[in-house]
Design a protein around this motif. Structure first.
Motif, PDB file in Angstrom:
ATOM      1  N   ASN A  81     102.546  -5.615  82.988  1.00  0.00           N
ATOM      2  CA  ASN A  81     101.466  -6.255  83.640  1.00  0.00           C
ATOM      3  C   ASN A  81     101.410  -6.266  85.124  1.00  0.00           C
ATOM      4  O   ASN A  81     102.073  -7.109  85.626  1.00  0.00           O
ATOM      5  CB  ASN A  81     101.280  -7.786  82.928  1.00  0.00           C
ATOM      6  N   GLY A  83      98.268  -6.675  86.402  1.00  0.00           N
ATOM      7  CA  GLY A  83      97.010  -6.869  86.545  1.00  0.00           C
ATOM      8  C   GLY A  83      96.860  -8.329  86.971  1.00  0.00           C
ATOM      9  O   GLY A  83      95.585  -8.926  86.814  1.00  0.00           O
ATOM     10  N   GLY A  86      94.138  -9.821  89.508  1.00  0.00           N
ATOM     11  CA  GLY A  86      92.781  -9.797  88.696  1.00  0.00           C
ATOM     12  C   GLY A  86      92.470 -11.044  87.993  1.00  0.00           C
ATOM     13  O   GLY A  86      91.465 -11.685  87.691  1.00  0.00           O
ATOM     14  N   GLN A  87      93.511 -11.098  86.968  1.00  0.00           N
ATOM     15  CA  GLN A  87      93.516 -12.283  86.012  1.00  0.00           C
ATOM     16  C   GLN A  87      93.325 -13.487  86.535  1.00  0.00           C
ATOM     17  O   GLN A  87      93.142 -14.569  86.206  1.00  0.00           O
ATOM     18  CB  GLN A  87      94.822 -11.837  85.146  1.00  0.00           C
ATOM     19  N   TRP A 125      90.908 -11.461  80.432  1.00  0.00           N
ATOM     20  CA  TRP A 125      91.101 -10.417  81.326  1.00  0.00           C
ATOM     21  C   TRP A 125      92.389  -9.722  80.989  1.00  0.00           C
ATOM     22  O   TRP A 125      92.678  -8.481  81.224  1.00  0.00           O
ATOM     23  CB  TRP A 125      91.077 -10.954  82.938  1.00  0.00           C
ATOM     24  N   GLU A 140      98.737   0.756  80.569  1.00  0.00           N
ATOM     25  CA  GLU A 140      98.360  -0.176  81.053  1.00  0.00           C
ATOM     26  C   GLU A 140      98.571  -0.247  82.350  1.00  0.00           C
ATOM     27  O   GLU A 140      97.937  -1.134  83.201  1.00  0.00           O
ATOM     28  CB  GLU A 140      99.402  -1.392  80.379  1.00  0.00           C
ATOM     29  N   SER A 143      95.060   0.891  83.554  1.00  0.00           N
ATOM     30  CA  SER A 143      93.814  -0.291  83.129  1.00  0.00           C
ATOM     31  C   SER A 143      93.869  -1.361  83.986  1.00  0.00           C
ATOM     32  O   SER A 143      92.920  -2.063  84.377  1.00  0.00           O
ATOM     33  CB  SER A 143      93.929  -0.271  81.644  1.00  0.00           C
ATOM     34  N   THR A 144      95.371  -1.970  83.950  1.00  0.00           N
ATOM     35  CA  THR A 144      95.200  -2.939  85.081  1.00  0.00           C
ATOM     36  C   THR A 144      95.136  -2.978  86.236  1.00  0.00           C
ATOM     37  O   THR A 144      94.413  -3.763  87.019  1.00  0.00           O
ATOM     38  CB  THR A 144      96.821  -3.743  84.619  1.00  0.00           C
ATOM     39  N   VAL A 145      95.363  -1.867  86.995  1.00  0.00           N
ATOM     40  CA  VAL A 145      95.062  -1.638  88.273  1.00  0.00           C
ATOM     41  C   VAL A 145      93.687  -1.486  88.514  1.00  0.00           C
ATOM     42  O   VAL A 145      92.802  -1.923  89.367  1.00  0.00           O
ATOM     43  CB  VAL A 145      95.798  -0.358  88.891  1.00  0.00           C
ATOM     44  N   LEU A 147      91.187  -2.934  86.352  1.00  0.00           N
ATOM     45  CA  LEU A 147      90.695  -4.210  86.359  1.00  0.00           C
ATOM     46  C   LEU A 147      90.896  -5.035  87.360  1.00  0.00           C
ATOM     47  O   LEU A 147      90.160  -5.944  87.495  1.00  0.00           O
ATOM     48  CB  LEU A 147      91.513  -4.750  84.885  1.00  0.00           C
ATOM     49  N   ASN A 148      91.859  -4.762  88.380  1.00  0.00           N
ATOM     50  CA  ASN A 148      92.123  -5.697  89.407  1.00  0.00           C
ATOM     51  C   ASN A 148      90.877  -5.458  90.285  1.00  0.00           C
ATOM     52  O   ASN A 148      90.457  -6.418  91.121  1.00  0.00           O
ATOM     53  CB  ASN A 148      93.473  -5.268  90.335  1.00  0.00           C
TER      54      ASN A 148
END
Length: 366
Positions: A81, A83, A86-87, A125, A140, A143-145, A147-148
């Motif tokens: 993780n 991200g 963003g979370q 998130w 991931e 996707s996490t980058v 979503l950030n």
């Protein structure tokens, strides 16, 4: 191979890693023409000389600790993780939305409700990359980058349009921030600016330690992360635990955002995440991905972050030099972990050690 050798081998690798990180940091400081001694003193020693400085270090360690604990859960469960930034932002938005929607509720009701909203915001998130990984095998890391970036833009939009302080709109100042939250949404303070998030962070570390190492659920999550194929044969639903781990990790990041707003800023402001989401990854690695190791690691990085703010005025070194040092620490940690996990290299060192020890023993006997 003796137990004593194994312990000594690990200690030696750790000491060499620390020395390597210090050496590389010194090289960078030399390149920019900084005074190495004064810089290290300002970053690592000066913040410990006054109680006010220590308070500021602890304030920065609190979100780092909470985020890193969540990241360690994800890593242990086999999903990375990155991200949390963003979370955390989504958790702050959820906390602020609830706090602004019901400002007249008593603290005993509003504060837990707003913090629970922060947990849900971060978990939601985190659920997105988790389900993408579990069902569609989407990396991931990507996707996490992504979503950030989405979370950062959405956060800015909310502060500049949806949640912007009406006083800023009327004055024309346009500062991107929410209005000040009611006292019912404030987290109590222990002394000065130091708030009760410190105690909460420690309790969360103990709770996750119990969950991950003392319960069946934690065993299954660690099994899924250690060897997913074997876990599948053992009847463990690896996709379920991947999603659950990302939700927990995101929930911790969102909760850290809620604690930061409730305890320090008491309103949503731009830049409140302060790169805690990215630094939390370093803290988690530095703490050995173990909740009890993360507590001192978060204090150390809180020390670095606060010490870096003292550098420009005292030694003329830019504050972002700590970001460079964090990058060095990541490289050193990854290298050290690779060496420690290399049983072939350990066996070679043992043979060399044994041959040298036996040779000296024979010389003494002769």
């Amino acid at each position: 191979m003796t137990k004593g050798f194994k312990i000594g081998y690990k200690i030696a690798i750790i000491i060499l890693s620390v020395l390597a990180a210090m050496a590389l940091s010194c090289v960078i400081l030399l390149v920019i023409g900084a005074d190495i001694g004064k810089t290290f003193y300002t970053i690592c020693i000066l913040p410990l000389t006054r109680s006010l400085h220590i308070t500021e270090v602890l304030i920065r360690a609190i979100p780092l600790c909470i985020i890193a604990i969540g990241i360690s859960v994800a890593y242990r469960s086999g999903i990375i993780n990155i991200g949390a930034e963003g979370q955390m932002a989504m958790g702050i938005l959820a906390f602020t939305a609830v706090a602004l929607a019901a400002p007249d509720l008593p603290r005993a009701l509003l504060l837990p409700l707003a913090l629970f909203a922060a947990v849900l915001g971060g978990a939601a998130w985190g659920f997105i990359p988790g389900i993408l990984k579990a069902k569609l095998k989407v990396s991931e890391l990507l996707s996490t980058v992504m979503l950030n970036y989405i979370a950062a833009q959405f956060y800015t939009f909310c502060l500049r349009v949806v949640m912007m302080d009406p006083a800023e709109k009327m004055s024309g100042g346009g500062t991107p921030q929410s209005m000040r939250l009611s006292e019912s949404a404030w987290l109590g303070r222990i002394s000065g600016r130091l708030h009760y998030g410190l105690i909460i962070a420690i309790l969360l570390a103990v709770m996750i330690f119990i969950l991950m190492w003392k319960t069946t659920i934690g065993f299954k999550m660690r099994a899924a992360g250690a060897q997913d194929r074997a876990a599948r044969y053992g009847g463990i639903s690896v996709p379920f635990y991947l999603v659950a781990a990302m939700c927990i990790s995101g929930a911790f990041a969102g909760f850290a955002g809620g604690i930061e707003v409730a305890g320090v800023h008491r309103r949503a402001i731009e830049g409140v995440t302060n790169n805690y989401g990215f630094s939390g990854v370093v803290v988690a690695l530095f703490g050995g991905l173990h909740p009890l190791g993360i507590i001192p690691a978060s204090f150390f990085f809180g020390l670095l972050i606060y010490g870096s703010t003292l550098c420009p005025g005292r030694v003329g070194v830019p504050a972002n030099i700590v970001d460079v040092m964090q990058g060095i620490i990541i490289l050193v940690i990854v290298t050290a972990q690779m060496v420690l996990s290399n049983t072939y290299f350990e066996d070679r060192v043992w043979r060399r050690y044994q041959a040298l020890f036996m040779k000296k023993a024979k010389e003494v006997e002769a």
